[in-house]
Enzyme design. Structure first.
Site, PDB file in Angstrom:
ATOM      1  N   GLY A   1       0.841  -1.187   0.000  1.00 46.96           N
ATOM      2  CA  GLY A   1       0.000   0.000   0.000  1.00 46.96           C
ATOM      3  C   GLY A   1       0.880   1.241   0.000  1.00 46.96           C
TER       4      GLY A   1
ATOM      5  N   HIS B   1      -2.818   7.335   7.057  1.00 47.65           N
ATOM      6  CA  HIS B   1      -1.874   8.294   6.470  1.00 47.65           C
ATOM      7  C   HIS B   1      -2.592   9.571   6.033  1.00 47.65           C
ATOM      8  CE1 HIS B   1       1.875   6.113   6.506  1.00 47.65           C
ATOM      9  NE2 HIS B   1       1.357   5.060   5.898  1.00 47.65           N
TER      10      HIS B   1
ATOM     11  N   GLN C   1       2.842   9.900   1.473  1.00 45.87           N
ATOM     12  CA  GLN C   1       4.143   9.221   1.488  1.00 45.87           C
ATOM     13  C   GLN C   1       5.004   9.574   0.274  1.00 45.87           C
ATOM     14  OE1 GLN C   1       2.254   5.172   2.293  1.00 45.87           O
ATOM     15  NE2 GLN C   1       4.184   5.027   3.419  1.00 45.87           N
TER      16      GLN C   1
ATOM     17  N   HIS D   1      -4.714   0.961   7.508  1.00 44.01           N
ATOM     18  CA  HIS D   1      -3.341   1.477   7.616  1.00 44.01           C
ATOM     19  C   HIS D   1      -3.153   2.669   6.662  1.00 44.01           C
ATOM     20  CE1 HIS D   1       1.178   1.048   7.954  1.00 44.01           C
ATOM     21  NE2 HIS D   1       1.044   1.788   6.863  1.00 44.01           N
ATOM     22  N   GLU D   2      -3.592   2.497   5.419  1.00 42.95           N
ATOM     23  CA  GLU D   2      -3.421   3.564   4.427  1.00 42.95           C
ATOM     24  C   GLU D   2      -4.286   4.768   4.757  1.00 42.95           C
ATOM     25  OE1 GLU D   2      -0.923   3.397   2.599  1.00 42.95           O
ATOM     26  OE2 GLU D   2      -0.591   1.278   3.039  1.00 42.95           O
TER      27      GLU D   2
ATOM     28  N   CYS E   1       5.689  -0.253   7.376  1.00 39.76           N
ATOM     29  CA  CYS E   1       5.340   0.915   6.572  1.00 39.76           C
ATOM     30  C   CYS E   1       6.582   1.378   5.822  1.00 39.76           C
ATOM     31  CB  CYS E   1       4.827   2.025   7.481  1.00 39.76           C
ATOM     32  SG  CYS E   1       4.350   3.520   6.599  1.00 39.76           S
ATOM     33  N   LEU E   2       6.413   1.708   4.545  1.00 38.92           N
ATOM     34  CA  LEU E   2       7.569   2.144   3.751  1.00 38.92           C
ATOM     35  C   LEU E   2       8.179   3.436   4.302  1.00 38.92           C
ATOM     36  CD1 LEU E   2       6.221   1.384   0.155  1.00 38.92           C
ATOM     37  CD2 LEU E   2       7.844   0.030   1.501  1.00 38.92           C
TER      38      LEU E   2
HETATM   39 ZN    ZN Z   1       2.257   3.224   5.876  1.00 39.74          ZN
END
Ligand code: ZN
Length: 189
Positions: free
Chosen positions: A45, A145, A50, A141-142, A99-100
């Site tokens: 994701g 953000h 991000q 999760h997304e 998470c990236l």
């Molecule tokens: Zn994330």
């Protein structure tokens, strides 16, 4: 085009993002770039903040989970102006998230197991769906953000304290990743 990913400590990850309009310039290309960026970093994701854009949009492809969570297969979509209408089901506490934007941190996060969501696709067609399992997990999760939250915010104070040094290191750029990150001082492996 692969875009650099913003790391923990950047102000944009703490911002509440703005809705996306149908005439948003270069939207189709941006969606393609977000998928390409996510795949290049082996993510499942990626939310617009991000990649340094404060807009309410994320992409998901949960297919890599299909061995453990078969419902991940085929869950590949772009979500524009998503909303969570309802939280349902039990709390699913023992799923390890990463998470990236927070490289090398993996922690169990407790979230509701079912969510009813509303969103637009890339053609601005509206959908209302009930998501469960891995689909509900990745969506939440997304979605966080877009609200300026990251998954470590959802850990207990004790767990957060234990992670403090690691988070400080990411903020300071003292981290190596094998994908491109935005912060100038983050080095690639
Ligand atoms: Zn994330």
């Amino acid at each position: 085009m692969i875009l650099p990913i913003v790391g923990y400590g950047s102000a944009i990850l703490r911002q509440v993002s703005e809705p996306v309009s149908e005439d948003y310039p270069g939207l189709k290309q941006l969606i393609d770039d977000m998928f390409e960026t996510m795949y290049a970093a082996n993510g499942v994701g990626l939310a617009a903040p991000q990649i340094d854009l404060p807009i309410r949009m994320f992409v998901i492809d949960a297919s890599p989970f299909k061995e453990t969570y078969p419902d991940g297969e085929g869950f590949k979509k772009v979500f524009i102006n998503p909303e969570i209408l309802e939280f349902k089901g039990e709390i699913w506490a023992d799923f390890q998230e990463g998470c990236l934007s927070l490289p090398d941190i993996h922690q169990d996060v407790a979230r509701p197991s079912i969510v009813v969501v509303k969103y637009l696709d890339e053609n601005f067609v509206e959908y209302t769906e009930e998501l469960d399992g891995i689909r509900a997990r990745v969506f939440q999760h997304e979605y966080d953000h877009l609200e300026g939250k990251v998954f470590t915010d959802r850990l207990s104070p004790l767990r957060r304290t234990l992670l403090k040094r690691k988070l400080q290191d990411i903020s300071a750029g003292k981290i190596y990743t094998d994908y491109k990150m935005k912060r100038r001082n983050i080095k690639r492996k």
